[in-house]
Motif scaffolding. Sequence first.
Motif, PDB file in Angstrom:
ATOM      1  N   LYS A   1       0.828  -1.215   0.000  1.00  0.00           N
ATOM      2  CA  LYS A   1       0.000   0.000   0.000  1.00  0.00           C
ATOM      3  C   LYS A   1       0.865   1.270   0.000  1.00  0.00           C
ATOM      4  O   LYS A   1       0.607   2.222  -0.768  1.00  0.00           O
ATOM      5  N   GLN A   2       1.888   1.298   0.818  1.00  0.00           N
ATOM      6  CA  GLN A   2       2.751   2.485   0.889  1.00  0.00           C
ATOM      7  C   GLN A   2       3.525   2.699  -0.407  1.00  0.00           C
ATOM      8  O   GLN A   2       3.716   3.850  -0.849  1.00  0.00           O
ATOM      9  N   LEU A   3       3.954   1.621  -1.013  1.00  0.00           N
ATOM     10  CA  LEU A   3       4.689   1.754  -2.283  1.00  0.00           C
ATOM     11  C   LEU A   3       3.770   2.285  -3.392  1.00  0.00           C
ATOM     12  O   LEU A   3       4.193   3.077  -4.250  1.00  0.00           O
ATOM     13  N   LYS A   4       2.507   1.839  -3.380  1.00  0.00           N
ATOM     14  CA  LYS A   4       1.563   2.301  -4.392  1.00  0.00           C
ATOM     15  C   LYS A   4       1.223   3.792  -4.182  1.00  0.00           C
ATOM     16  O   LYS A   4       0.985   4.530  -5.154  1.00  0.00           O
ATOM     17  N   GLU A   5       1.161   4.250  -2.950  1.00  0.00           N
ATOM     18  CA  GLU A   5       0.760   5.631  -2.646  1.00  0.00           C
ATOM     19  C   GLU A   5       1.926   6.620  -2.725  1.00  0.00           C
ATOM     20  O   GLU A   5       1.707   7.843  -2.716  1.00  0.00           O
ATOM     21  N   PHE A   6       3.141   6.106  -2.777  1.00  0.00           N
ATOM     22  CA  PHE A   6       4.310   7.006  -2.786  1.00  0.00           C
ATOM     23  C   PHE A   6       4.300   7.912  -4.022  1.00  0.00           C
ATOM     24  O   PHE A   6       4.121   7.429  -5.147  1.00  0.00           O
ATOM     25  N   ASP A   7       4.472   9.222  -3.771  1.00  0.00           N
ATOM     26  CA  ASP A   7       4.560  10.189  -4.883  1.00  0.00           C
ATOM     27  C   ASP A   7       5.741  11.139  -4.740  1.00  0.00           C
ATOM     28  O   ASP A   7       5.915  12.072  -5.536  1.00  0.00           O
ATOM     29  N   GLY A   8       6.550  10.955  -3.719  1.00  0.00           N
ATOM     30  CA  GLY A   8       7.746  11.785  -3.524  1.00  0.00           C
ATOM     31  C   GLY A   8       7.489  13.072  -2.766  1.00  0.00           C
ATOM     32  O   GLY A   8       8.444  13.747  -2.393  1.00  0.00           O
ATOM     33  N   ASN A   9       6.224  13.413  -2.540  1.00  0.00           N
ATOM     34  CA  ASN A   9       5.912  14.671  -1.846  1.00  0.00           C
ATOM     35  C   ASN A   9       5.110  14.382  -0.564  1.00  0.00           C
ATOM     36  O   ASN A   9       5.686  14.176   0.497  1.00  0.00           O
ATOM     37  N   GLN A  10       3.804  14.418  -0.691  1.00  0.00           N
ATOM     38  CA  GLN A  10       2.959  14.214   0.483  1.00  0.00           C
ATOM     39  C   GLN A  10       3.002  12.779   1.003  1.00  0.00           C
ATOM     40  O   GLN A  10       2.991  12.548   2.208  1.00  0.00           O
TER      41      GLN A  10
END
Length: 273
Positions: A242-251
Amino acid sequence: MYYGTELEAITMKHPITITTIIINMAIMKYCVAALLMIISLPVFSQTGNDTIPSISKTTPIQVSISIDDLNALKTENDSLKSQLSIVNEKYQKLVVTSEKDKSKLSKLEIDLNHLKSDTTRLYVAQREADKRLVNIASNFLYIPYEAYSIEKIAIPAFKAIVNDRLRHEHHIKYELLCNYRKDIESILSFIEFACNELQKPFVKDANEFLLQFHNQPFYQSYQNYPEWSDTYLGGKISLIDKQLKEFDGNQHKVDFTALKEELNKCLKTIEAL
């Protein structure tokens, strides 16, 4: 003067004709018959008790045998009697043995039926015991790893399962239990690597690391288990995914600090072995 003989005189007095010859022959025939009857009268003049002798009688046959041959026959006869007595004795023993064997066979059949009944009962009980072993061992997949419980209870419980079909049905659980410790170490290694890479500047997504994560052996192993997401380690895998999918480099950034502490605490239980 010739007067002829007396025969001639008679002949002259009684001339011979064919008729005379025939009559004389008939008289002679009756005379002969009468004579034969007179001769045969003594044969039939015996008393009334006399009987006509039989025409033929069987003449007995006499057989001669030497004393040696007779003794040999007696010896052979005595030998045969002795052999017959021995055979009869053996037969009687066999009859007794046969009756005993029948009795034993009947008892064995009863024992066999009891054994079959006990075997069936034990088979049912063993299958129930195997199911309990599966349930006991499987429960350890749903709680945090504890070395003693996994190595000394869960894995031996699976090894004790007798029923091959039941063991085959749940083999994936056995594999997950055997690899529990190794999978925790692999997860810690992966999140440490991912955190270091995702903290670098200009990283906008974690798609590359998500792909690597899905290719990890522990991830694929848990995907083969239908209830994988409900297990303890399956829940941690879902959290990382889940965290890898949500990672965007900002928020949305990854934070596996609490997860690393929890998994390391699990590994520390190895020291209690």
